[in-house]
Scaffold this motif. Sequence first.
Motif, PDB file in Angstrom:
ATOM      1  N   PHE A  45      -4.786  15.332  26.915  1.00 27.71           N
ATOM      2  CA  PHE A  45      -4.885  14.997  25.574  1.00 27.71           C
ATOM      3  C   PHE A  45      -3.685  15.087  24.898  1.00 27.71           C
ATOM      4  CE2 PHE A  45      -9.262  15.263  26.963  1.00 27.71           C
ATOM      5  CZ  PHE A  45      -9.660  14.027  26.748  1.00 27.71           C
ATOM      6  N   ALA A  46      -3.209  14.379  24.118  1.00 32.45           N
ATOM      7  CA  ALA A  46      -2.176  14.504  23.149  1.00 32.45           C
ATOM      8  C   ALA A  46      -2.362  13.979  21.774  1.00 32.45           C
ATOM      9  CB  ALA A  46      -0.837  13.469  23.659  1.00 32.45           C
ATOM     10  N   TYR A  47      -2.226  14.995  20.891  1.00 34.00           N
ATOM     11  CA  TYR A  47      -2.581  14.997  19.629  1.00 34.00           C
ATOM     12  C   TYR A  47      -1.226  14.894  18.561  1.00 34.00           C
ATOM     13  CZ  TYR A  47      -6.999  16.538  20.764  1.00 34.00           C
ATOM     14  OH  TYR A  47      -8.371  16.638  21.641  1.00 34.00           O
ATOM     15  N   SER A  48      -1.190  13.904  17.883  1.00 33.70           N
ATOM     16  CA  SER A  48      -0.304  13.993  16.698  1.00 33.70           C
ATOM     17  C   SER A  48      -0.626  13.867  15.265  1.00 33.70           C
ATOM     18  CB  SER A  48       0.648  12.692  17.088  1.00 33.70           C
ATOM     19  OG  SER A  48       0.006  11.506  16.782  1.00 33.70           O
ATOM     20  N   THR A  49      -0.226  14.432  14.558  1.00 36.56           N
ATOM     21  CA  THR A  49      -0.527  14.610  12.990  1.00 36.56           C
ATOM     22  C   THR A  49       0.555  14.137  12.020  1.00 36.56           C
ATOM     23  OG1 THR A  49       0.375  16.663  12.496  1.00 36.56           O
ATOM     24  CG2 THR A  49      -1.948  16.437  13.123  1.00 36.56           C
ATOM     25  N   ALA A  50       0.274  13.151  11.014  1.00 37.25           N
ATOM     26  CA  ALA A  50       1.293  12.750  10.182  1.00 37.25           C
ATOM     27  C   ALA A  50       0.571  13.028   8.743  1.00 37.25           C
ATOM     28  CB  ALA A  50       1.462  11.295  10.247  1.00 37.25           C
ATOM     29  N   GLU A  51       1.528  14.006   8.016  1.00 33.81           N
ATOM     30  CA  GLU A  51       1.072  14.299   6.741  1.00 33.81           C
ATOM     31  C   GLU A  51       2.062  13.704   5.752  1.00 33.81           C
ATOM     32  OE1 GLU A  51       1.135  18.670   6.540  1.00 33.81           O
ATOM     33  OE2 GLU A  51      -0.522  18.953   8.386  1.00 33.81           O
ATOM     34  N   SER A  52       1.314  13.719   4.679  1.00 28.06           N
ATOM     35  CA  SER A  52       1.773  12.898   3.396  1.00 28.06           C
ATOM     36  C   SER A  52       1.455  13.669   2.109  1.00 28.06           C
ATOM     37  CB  SER A  52       1.423  11.489   3.326  1.00 28.06           C
ATOM     38  OG  SER A  52       1.952  10.784   1.800  1.00 28.06           O
ATOM     39  N   HIS A  53       2.508  14.235   1.471  1.00 32.63           N
ATOM     40  CA  HIS A  53       2.366  15.009   0.358  1.00 32.63           C
ATOM     41  C   HIS A  53       2.468  14.241  -0.820  1.00 32.63           C
ATOM     42  CE1 HIS A  53       2.581  18.853   2.831  1.00 32.63           C
ATOM     43  NE2 HIS A  53       3.774  18.340   3.252  1.00 32.63           N
ATOM     44  N   ALA A  54       1.420  14.541  -1.618  1.00 31.01           N
ATOM     45  CA  ALA A  54       1.485  13.658  -2.875  1.00 31.01           C
ATOM     46  C   ALA A  54       2.045  14.441  -4.034  1.00 31.01           C
ATOM     47  CB  ALA A  54       0.059  13.208  -3.182  1.00 31.01           C
ATOM     48  N   TYR A  55       2.662  13.570  -4.991  1.00 28.07           N
ATOM     49  CA  TYR A  55       3.423  14.098  -6.350  1.00 28.07           C
ATOM     50  C   TYR A  55       2.577  13.004  -7.250  1.00 28.07           C
ATOM     51  CZ  TYR A  55       6.502  16.689  -3.366  1.00 28.07           C
ATOM     52  OH  TYR A  55       6.962  17.514  -2.390  1.00 28.07           O
ATOM     53  N   ALA A  56       2.770  13.667  -8.464  1.00 28.38           N
ATOM     54  CA  ALA A  56       2.157  13.108  -9.900  1.00 28.38           C
ATOM     55  C   ALA A  56       3.107  13.050 -10.921  1.00 28.38           C
ATOM     56  CB  ALA A  56       0.757  13.650 -10.147  1.00 28.38           C
ATOM     57  N   ALA A  57       3.421  12.146 -11.512  1.00 26.70           N
ATOM     58  CA  ALA A  57       4.342  12.191 -12.510  1.00 26.70           C
ATOM     59  C   ALA A  57       3.508  12.584 -13.971  1.00 26.70           C
ATOM     60  CB  ALA A  57       4.816  10.569 -12.762  1.00 26.70           C
ATOM     61  N   VAL A  58       3.988  13.544 -14.624  1.00 30.08           N
ATOM     62  CA  VAL A  58       3.399  14.469 -15.837  1.00 30.08           C
ATOM     63  C   VAL A  58       4.576  13.937 -16.810  1.00 30.08           C
ATOM     64  CG1 VAL A  58       2.596  16.469 -16.627  1.00 30.08           C
ATOM     65  CG2 VAL A  58       1.941  15.845 -14.626  1.00 30.08           C
ATOM     66  N   SER A  59       3.982  13.364 -17.823  1.00 30.03           N
ATOM     67  CA  SER A  59       4.928  13.326 -19.071  1.00 30.03           C
ATOM     68  C   SER A  59       4.113  14.176 -20.280  1.00 30.03           C
ATOM     69  CB  SER A  59       5.137  11.896 -19.480  1.00 30.03           C
ATOM     70  OG  SER A  59       3.804  11.264 -19.906  1.00 30.03           O
ATOM     71  N   PRO A  60       5.009  14.686 -20.910  1.00 30.42           N
ATOM     72  CA  PRO A  60       4.394  15.506 -22.142  1.00 30.42           C
ATOM     73  C   PRO A  60       3.643  14.889 -23.076  1.00 30.42           C
ATOM     74  CG  PRO A  60       6.616  15.914 -22.062  1.00 30.42           C
ATOM     75  CD  PRO A  60       6.371  14.968 -20.811  1.00 30.42           C
TER      76      PRO A  60
END
Length: 112
Positions: A45-60
Amino acid sequence: MKVLLCLAAVLCAANAGIVAGPTALVRAPSFDSAIIKSDRLGGNFAYSTAESHAYAAVSPVVQNVVSPVGVTYSASHIAAPLAAPLAAPLAAPLAAPLAAPAVAYGAPYLYG
């Protein structure tokens, strides 16, 4: 003169909340995503992972916040006393002396 006018316009716009500060990107882990893929290659068995980091735009948010202010009230002192209006002196009231009611103590009470 034009520079002063432009500076005043920018300051008025910033004070009114029309112009906001720069937008910043911050990490938002609640929106992260991951894909886990499994394959069978030969007998393994072979496993692969693909992760995606999320970023949010914050305006004051630039705005004026009105905070309540306590106010204390006090009575003002009257400098001069008020003059009493002139009036004729009142006549003495005419009152007849009140007579005590006639009560007979010790009289027998008849049940009737």
